[in-house]
Design a protein around this motif. Sequence first.
Motif, PDB file in Angstrom:
ATOM      1  N   LEU A 102      -5.397 -10.139   8.029  1.00 53.37           N
ATOM      2  CA  LEU A 102      -4.409  -9.556   8.939  1.00 53.37           C
ATOM      3  C   LEU A 102      -5.015  -8.414   9.740  1.00 53.37           C
ATOM      4  O   LEU A 102      -4.787  -8.298  10.953  1.00 53.37           O
ATOM      5  CB  LEU A 102      -3.194  -9.062   8.147  1.00 53.37           C
ATOM      6  CG  LEU A 102      -2.083  -8.389   8.964  1.00 53.37           C
ATOM      7  CD1 LEU A 102      -1.565  -9.324  10.056  1.00 53.37           C
ATOM      8  CD2 LEU A 102      -0.939  -7.945   8.044  1.00 53.37           C
ATOM      9  N   LEU A 103      -5.793  -7.567   9.081  1.00 50.49           N
ATOM     10  CA  LEU A 103      -6.436  -6.455   9.787  1.00 50.49           C
ATOM     11  C   LEU A 103      -7.350  -6.970  10.897  1.00 50.49           C
ATOM     12  O   LEU A 103      -7.414  -6.389  11.986  1.00 50.49           O
ATOM     13  CB  LEU A 103      -7.252  -5.606   8.801  1.00 50.49           C
ATOM     14  CG  LEU A 103      -6.458  -4.782   7.781  1.00 50.49           C
ATOM     15  CD1 LEU A 103      -7.409  -4.119   6.786  1.00 50.49           C
ATOM     16  CD2 LEU A 103      -5.604  -3.737   8.476  1.00 50.49           C
ATOM     17  N   ILE A 104      -8.037  -8.075  10.623  1.00 50.28           N
ATOM     18  CA  ILE A 104      -8.921  -8.661  11.634  1.00 50.28           C
ATOM     19  C   ILE A 104      -8.103  -9.264  12.767  1.00 50.28           C
ATOM     20  O   ILE A 104      -8.345  -9.002  13.950  1.00 50.28           O
ATOM     21  CB  ILE A 104      -9.821  -9.740  10.998  1.00 50.28           C
ATOM     22  CG1 ILE A 104     -10.769  -9.116   9.972  1.00 50.28           C
ATOM     23  CG2 ILE A 104     -10.620 -10.471  12.082  1.00 50.28           C
ATOM     24  CD1 ILE A 104     -11.524 -10.135   9.138  1.00 50.28           C
ATOM     25  N   ALA A 105      -7.114 -10.082  12.402  1.00 47.22           N
ATOM     26  CA  ALA A 105      -6.324 -10.798  13.414  1.00 47.22           C
ATOM     27  C   ALA A 105      -5.578  -9.849  14.336  1.00 47.22           C
ATOM     28  O   ALA A 105      -5.390 -10.150  15.522  1.00 47.22           O
ATOM     29  CB  ALA A 105      -5.352 -11.747  12.729  1.00 47.22           C
ATOM     30  N   LEU A 106      -5.155  -8.701  13.821  1.00 44.58           N
ATOM     31  CA  LEU A 106      -4.434  -7.740  14.656  1.00 44.58           C
ATOM     32  C   LEU A 106      -5.287  -7.247  15.821  1.00 44.58           C
ATOM     33  O   LEU A 106      -4.756  -6.865  16.871  1.00 44.58           O
ATOM     34  CB  LEU A 106      -3.950  -6.557  13.817  1.00 44.58           C
ATOM     35  CG  LEU A 106      -2.745  -6.833  12.905  1.00 44.58           C
ATOM     36  CD1 LEU A 106      -2.454  -5.615  12.028  1.00 44.58           C
ATOM     37  CD2 LEU A 106      -1.517  -7.207  13.729  1.00 44.58           C
ATOM     38  N   ILE A 220     -11.533   1.175  11.366  1.00 43.83           N
ATOM     39  CA  ILE A 220     -11.827   2.013  10.199  1.00 43.83           C
ATOM     40  C   ILE A 220     -11.197   1.415   8.945  1.00 43.83           C
ATOM     41  O   ILE A 220     -11.807   1.398   7.870  1.00 43.83           O
ATOM     42  CB  ILE A 220     -11.343   3.455  10.429  1.00 43.83           C
ATOM     43  CG1 ILE A 220     -12.095   4.091  11.603  1.00 43.83           C
ATOM     44  CG2 ILE A 220     -11.551   4.303   9.169  1.00 43.83           C
ATOM     45  CD1 ILE A 220     -11.592   5.457  12.001  1.00 43.83           C
ATOM     46  N   LEU A 221      -9.976   0.884   9.080  1.00 50.46           N
ATOM     47  CA  LEU A 221      -9.321   0.246   7.931  1.00 50.46           C
ATOM     48  C   LEU A 221     -10.105  -0.979   7.472  1.00 50.46           C
ATOM     49  O   LEU A 221     -10.219  -1.223   6.261  1.00 50.46           O
ATOM     50  CB  LEU A 221      -7.895  -0.156   8.285  1.00 50.46           C
ATOM     51  CG  LEU A 221      -6.879   0.958   8.524  1.00 50.46           C
ATOM     52  CD1 LEU A 221      -5.485   0.376   8.645  1.00 50.46           C
ATOM     53  CD2 LEU A 221      -6.918   2.011   7.422  1.00 50.46           C
ATOM     54  N   ILE A 222     -10.624  -1.762   8.407  1.00 51.49           N
ATOM     55  CA  ILE A 222     -11.419  -2.941   8.035  1.00 51.49           C
ATOM     56  C   ILE A 222     -12.654  -2.528   7.254  1.00 51.49           C
ATOM     57  O   ILE A 222     -12.985  -3.129   6.219  1.00 51.49           O
ATOM     58  CB  ILE A 222     -11.808  -3.743   9.298  1.00 51.49           C
ATOM     59  CG1 ILE A 222     -10.573  -4.418   9.903  1.00 51.49           C
ATOM     60  CG2 ILE A 222     -12.872  -4.784   8.962  1.00 51.49           C
ATOM     61  CD1 ILE A 222     -10.806  -5.007  11.273  1.00 51.49           C
ATOM     62  N   LEU A 223     -13.337  -1.500   7.724  1.00 49.01           N
ATOM     63  CA  LEU A 223     -14.531  -1.025   7.022  1.00 49.01           C
ATOM     64  C   LEU A 223     -14.182  -0.493   5.634  1.00 49.01           C
ATOM     65  O   LEU A 223     -14.919  -0.712   4.666  1.00 49.01           O
ATOM     66  CB  LEU A 223     -15.228   0.052   7.852  1.00 49.01           C
ATOM     67  CG  LEU A 223     -15.814  -0.431   9.191  1.00 49.01           C
ATOM     68  CD1 LEU A 223     -16.371   0.743   9.991  1.00 49.01           C
ATOM     69  CD2 LEU A 223     -16.904  -1.475   8.963  1.00 49.01           C
ATOM     70  N   ARG A 224     -13.037   0.175   5.528  1.00 49.86           N
ATOM     71  CA  ARG A 224     -12.604   0.681   4.228  1.00 49.86           C
ATOM     72  C   ARG A 224     -12.221  -0.475   3.301  1.00 49.86           C
ATOM     73  O   ARG A 224     -12.486  -0.442   2.093  1.00 49.86           O
ATOM     74  CB  ARG A 224     -11.422   1.644   4.385  1.00 49.86           C
ATOM     75  CG  ARG A 224     -11.737   2.867   5.216  1.00 49.86           C
ATOM     76  CD  ARG A 224     -10.772   3.996   4.942  1.00 49.86           C
ATOM     77  NE  ARG A 224     -11.033   4.605   3.637  1.00 49.86           N
ATOM     78  CZ  ARG A 224     -10.406   5.677   3.160  1.00 49.86           C
ATOM     79  NH1 ARG A 224      -9.469   6.260   3.878  1.00 49.86           N
ATOM     80  NH2 ARG A 224     -10.687   6.171   1.991  1.00 49.86           N
ATOM     81  N   LYS A 225     -11.587  -1.487   3.862  1.00 49.57           N
ATOM     82  CA  LYS A 225     -11.207  -2.666   3.076  1.00 49.57           C
ATOM     83  C   LYS A 225     -12.445  -3.363   2.529  1.00 49.57           C
ATOM     84  O   LYS A 225     -12.486  -3.759   1.356  1.00 49.57           O
ATOM     85  CB  LYS A 225     -10.404  -3.632   3.949  1.00 49.57           C
ATOM     86  CG  LYS A 225      -9.890  -4.874   3.216  1.00 49.57           C
ATOM     87  CD  LYS A 225      -8.707  -4.530   2.334  1.00 49.57           C
ATOM     88  CE  LYS A 225      -8.078  -5.766   1.743  1.00 49.57           C
ATOM     89  NZ  LYS A 225      -6.878  -5.438   0.930  1.00 49.57           N
TER      90      LYS A 225
END
Length: 242
Positions: A102-106, A220-225
Amino acid sequence: MRPASEASDLVTFGIAGLALIMAVTIAVLIARAEPRRAVPSGVAIALLVAAEFALAASGVLGRTDFLPPPFLLMMIPLTVLIVRAARSSLGSRVAAATPLALLIALQGFRLPLELLMHRAAGEQIMPPQMTWTGLNFDVVTGASALVLGVLAVLGRAPRGLVLAWSVMGLALLLAVVAIAVASMPAFAAFGPARTNGWITHAPFVWLPGVLVESALFLHILILRKLAQERREAVRLHSETAT
């Protein structure tokens, strides 16, 4: 360049609508991860969005007789705030509670945004260096986000691929921001006839103030994930080994 007020309805309402959708989306992600902060976070986001619009509508952000430009005096603290929020414990919880796919698709919102920007350049509202006919290739990030998001859902997106894609997307985002700043009337790096003053007007201020910041927040959220998943994999491997 033509005045921002002469932009077509498609460009005006398209960018405004996309910005509001992303603002609500970020608020929802926070609410899902931290229900107790749903209301304060939603109110804070709404106030920021409204303040940007009000400053742009007042004409303050378009002033060219100050250095640094008032627009940058708004954007720099806002960017610091977004980075700190994404790197905070709240950002960690949002990353943990949101599926990587979801983070990617957004990030796919950058595809329609680039199409709208291309239209704005065609209408001579936005300078050409800000679209893919010039120096902005962020359309690649938006298009590839949709493909990579599907691969992630199917479990076919290796961590290395996602990491490389996110680094690429972040680099392209920073590049277009640098081009946008260099194109501002105060600097006019591409010439006085190709300045980027339209983003200081409402509602186009939401392009940098909401959409660019949303892209940065999600990166940043993707990298943290990815870091969280890596730590979890190491922990499970350690437990299995013992």
